[in-house]
Scaffold this active site. Structure first.
Site, mmCIF file in Angstrom:
data_model
loop_
_atom_site.group_PDB
_atom_site.id
_atom_site.type_symbol
_atom_site.label_atom_id
_atom_site.label_comp_id
_atom_site.label_asym_id
_atom_site.label_seq_id
_atom_site.Cartn_x
_atom_site.Cartn_y
_atom_site.Cartn_z
ATOM 1 N N GLY A 1 0.818 -1.342 -0.059
ATOM 2 C CA GLY A 1 0.014 0.044 0.050
ATOM 3 C C GLY A 1 0.674 1.415 -0.040
ATOM 4 N N GLY B 1 2.608 2.386 -2.484
ATOM 5 C CA GLY B 1 2.953 2.791 -3.858
ATOM 6 C C GLY B 1 4.259 2.259 -4.467
ATOM 7 N N LYS B 2 4.759 0.947 -4.035
ATOM 8 C CA LYS B 2 6.106 0.745 -4.584
ATOM 9 C C LYS B 2 5.703 0.248 -6.016
ATOM 10 C CE LYS B 2 5.974 -3.636 -2.318
ATOM 11 N NZ LYS B 2 4.674 -3.507 -1.521
ATOM 12 N N THR B 3 4.392 -0.279 -6.427
ATOM 13 C CA THR B 3 4.496 -0.741 -7.676
ATOM 14 C C THR B 3 4.458 0.495 -8.577
ATOM 15 O OG1 THR B 3 3.062 -2.741 -7.144
ATOM 16 C CG2 THR B 3 2.591 -2.112 -9.270
ATOM 17 N N SER B 4 3.418 1.278 -8.285
ATOM 18 C CA SER B 4 3.241 2.576 -8.969
ATOM 19 C C SER B 4 4.718 3.200 -9.399
ATOM 20 C CB SER B 4 2.343 3.639 -8.128
ATOM 21 O OG SER B 4 1.288 3.106 -8.064
ATOM 22 N N ASP C 1 5.195 -9.474 -6.176
ATOM 23 C CA ASP C 1 4.007 -9.134 -5.352
ATOM 24 C C ASP C 1 2.996 -9.963 -5.504
ATOM 25 O OD1 ASP C 1 2.211 -8.040 -3.649
ATOM 26 O OD2 ASP C 1 2.797 -6.172 -4.227
ATOM 27 N N THR D 1 -4.096 -2.355 -2.895
ATOM 28 C CA THR D 1 -3.168 -3.541 -2.142
ATOM 29 C C THR D 1 -3.541 -3.762 -1.063
ATOM 30 O OG1 THR D 1 -1.281 -2.217 -3.234
ATOM 31 C CG2 THR D 1 -0.720 -4.169 -1.978
#
Lengths: 589, 119
Positions: free
Chosen positions: A22, A24-27, A49, A508
């Site tokens: 949550g 925001g690492k994917t973003s 993930d 997430t």
């Protein structure tokens, strides 16, 4: 604070984006990947993930093989789902024995291989395969990993005895290496992977956090763990910073002040890292165009979410939830969920609410970052409310000492060391905390027990490995305290126990909470309800960014309340410093 | 030479310290097996979770699993004969099988046999 930009990453080929769910690492990873390809680089983006939403981000499906991303020249992506990897590892191990061993025996094997360790090791195995595939890797300028391995996995792989003892002679070795035993042929590959990761000219670790103290704490822990095993090339991104508040908007200025206050308390060890920020954006970072906007800090509106229709009549307030718990006379209340979703706050509010109604309540937490003391200013604590804290590291020490004293009694030095090695395994912490947890739950005979953080599905499964708790206990010659004996039946009894899953209205945290719910169900525990915390939806904010965020929350509120649970409680976003005892009253009334 | 094979249920760790409570029985067995091995005795321990193959190949254990299910574990096979079902051997039994004194199971041994490095 300077905005993060991918050009800061220079020429490092391997980039790991890590941080808890949550943040925001994917973003951040996806936006970085798109930006680097726009600079003419060839980039491979790898997600490990389990709740990966790469497919949502790019609007296409990915597998564990690199696939070209549509409309972004030079970008390839793949999804290494650790749970999928663990499942296929489990199947690979178990399938050959179906039919050859009785079903009940095969079931026992499967349960044993469902633990957290298997998942972690399987995930590591998958990305090792990728990282050491030089033919594949040489085709890219950068490989970006979304979610790095934890220090725990890497440490496991560094245990000398793990390799020299356990893998060659399976009767010995540190515990929890079961899943590794099938992978011994890859010893050298793992060693190389660990080497690549700790080579600062090859690898850069990007720690992503939110501007709040609990995620800082988590980032600090990851940073320290990874530094200890040689991954020192680290950079910090504080994601979701509100650059300036809107005048005359209480929510907006509280939101801003809360972030600024957290920033002032940034842990010392993180201060030493190169630190950058990324702006709080209202729009979902979906599609290459919105990803490109992230580094330009353009504001976009999110109109696509407006059309989501919410049935608001099935959403409870926290007050209604407290009434419900009061009427049903629930004895044990657990708030479960990932760190940072506000479990402690919710647990505190429930405890205060019930105490105010005249119940005798005990509130406890196992959260190492717990701020119960902060939530309750001492002088305001009520007579019928008591508070305690389970400190995991203290529990582990206590447990180790106890085991060495009892089970270790009379052992010669070698055997004692061997026992100690098992005691250093990650399972020990879980078990030690679990024991303390059971002791607290036992108090529910006399008072309502509200617990922030509960045993994981993994621990419960372990307890229930033979699928017949009572039988397992009666067979074991180990001395099992009554508290532990009573625990599982009590947690499974909805008359006695209510499990509340806490989440945020974002992708997430919702996905992670879904997995938690599945784990619990496997252990025979049916969560009573979900609590959606810190929701901007329904607040009066006129801040364009925050109100757009409120709109984008609708899709997650809908999913939770209409698909995932029968009872949903929604708690509006609150400035954290309003959560003192008096304000708690305000909040729940 | 006597050959002892212990067939464990699916265990997370052989010493049992990672179970819901420490089972001193498991710890005792782990220590005894460890000590016997280091003295060169032929004793093996198989964990259903890691080495299910042994539970298929060994016909005696396979048969008892089919008859009694997972409750048959732990089981002990001595020189090809099933001597214990559903429980571990005592130190006394181990000593008798190997023809040693029970106290030998706790004998002080040189510590350099096991390559454990602590950080």
């Amino acid at each position: 604070m300077q905005n993060f930009h991918p050009r800061l990453l220079k020429e490092t080929p391997f980039l790991f984006f890590t941080g808890k769910g949550g943040v925001g690492k994917t973003s951040a990873a996806c936006a970085t990947a798109v930006n680097l390809t726009d600079q003419g680089k060839k980039v491979l983006l790898v997600s490990t993930d389990p709740a990966s939403n790469l497919q949502d981000v790019f609007g296409m499906e990915f597998s564990n093989q690199p696939t070209k991303v549509d409309n972004v020249d030079g970008l390839f992506a793949c999804n290494l789902d650790p749970e999928e990897a663990a499942k296929s590892y489990r199947d690979k191990v178990v399938d050959p024995f179906r039919g050859k061993l009785p079903d009940a025996v095969v079931d026992q094997m499967e349960e044993q291989l469902s633990g957290a360790c298997t998942v972690e090791i399987a995930a590591f195995d998958e990305f090792t395969n990728l990282l050491t595939n030089s033919e594949l890797i040489s085709g890219f300028d950068h490989v970006i990993f979304d979610t790095a391995p934890t220090g725990h996995t890497l440490r496991l792989l560094q245990l000398p005895n793990a390799w020299n003892g356990f893998l060659e002679d399976s009767t010995h070795g540190a515990s929890c290496l079961g899943p590794l035993s099938g992978l011994s042929a890859k010893k050298e590959l793992y060693a190389n992977t660990v080497k690549v990761l700790s080579d600062s000219s090859q690898t850069k670790l990007v720690l992503v956090t939110r501007p709040d103290s609990s995620t800082f704490f988590e980032a600090q822990r990851a940073s320290t763990e990874l530094k200890e095993i040689g991954i020192k090339n680290q950079l910090l991104i504080i994601n979701g910073l509100l650059k300036k508040p809107i005048d005359n908007d209480e929510i907006s200025s509280a939101f801003y002040n809360r972030q600024q206050k957290a920033l002032k308390e940034l842990p010392e060890s993180l201060k030493q890292l190169e630190t950058y920020s990324l702006p709080f954006v209202s729009y979902s970072l979906i599609g290459s165009e919105s990803l490109r906007h992230l580094f330009k800090s353009y504001l976009l509106s999110s109109s696509s979410q407006e059309s989501v229709e919410l049935k608001s009549d099935n959403l409870l307030t926290l007050n209604q939830t407290i009434d419900d718990l009061y009427v049903k006379n629930t004895r044990v209340i657990l708030t479960m969920g990932k760190g940072g979703v506000g479990k402690t706050t919710i647990a505190s509010l429930l405890a205060v609410g019930l105490a105010k109604k005249g119940k005798k309540v005990h509130l406890t937490t196992t959260d190492p970052a717990a701020h119960l003391e902060f939530v309750f200013k001492d002088e305001l604590v009520m007579d019928n409310l008591t508070i305690s804290k389970i400190d995991p590291s203290a529990e582990v020490e206590k447990y180790k000492a106890e085991v060495l004293l009892t089970a270790g009694a009379g052992l010669e030095e070698d055997a004692l060391r061997y026992l100690e090695e098992d005691l250093n395994s990650p399972c020990t912490e879980e078990i030690a905390v679990f024991r303390a947890f059971a002791d607290v739950v036992e108090k529910s005979n006399e008072e309502i027990v509200v617990i922030d953080t509960a045993p994981t599905g993994h621990t419960l499964l372990l307890l229930d490995a033979a699928k017949s708790y009572e039988k397992e206990l009666s067979r074991s010659t180990g001395e099992i305290p009554d508290a532990v004996k009573n625990l599982l039946p009590r947690l499974r009894n909805p008359e006695e126990t209510s499990v509340l899953i806490v989440t945020l209205p974002e992708a997430t945290p919702v996905f992670e909470a879904m997995r938690l719910q599945q784990d619990l169900k496997r252990a025979g525990i049916q969560p009573k309800s979900w609590v959606i915390n810190q929701s901007l939806y329904g607040t009066e904010t006129i801040d364009p960014i925050l109100s757009a965020k409120a709109t984008s929350e609708k899709v997650w509120i809908k999913k939770v309340s209409e698909e995932l649970t029968k009872q949903t409680t929604i708690v509006k976003w609150q400035p954290e410093d309003k959560l003192g005892n008096i304000e708690v009253e305000e909040l729940i009334n | 030479m006597t050959k002892v094979e212990i067939f464990d249920p699916a265990l997370c760790c052989p010493t049992g310290v990672c179970g819901p409570s420490v089972d001193p029985e498991l710890t005792r067995v782990a220590a005894a097996v460890f000590t016997l091995e280091k003295q060169g005795f032929d004793i093996k321990r198989y964990n259903l979770g890691n080495e299910p193959g042994m539970f298929v190949e060994n016909l005696i254990i396979n048969q008892v699993l089919h008859e009694k299910g997972p409750d048959a574990l732990p089981a002990v096979v001595v020189n090809g004969e099933m001597l214990k079902v559903g429980e571990y051997p005592s130190n006394e039994e181990l000593a008798i099988w190997f023809g040693i004194q029970e106290s030998d199971l706790k004998m002080k041994k040189p510590t350099n046999l096991l390559d454990i490095k602590f950080k």
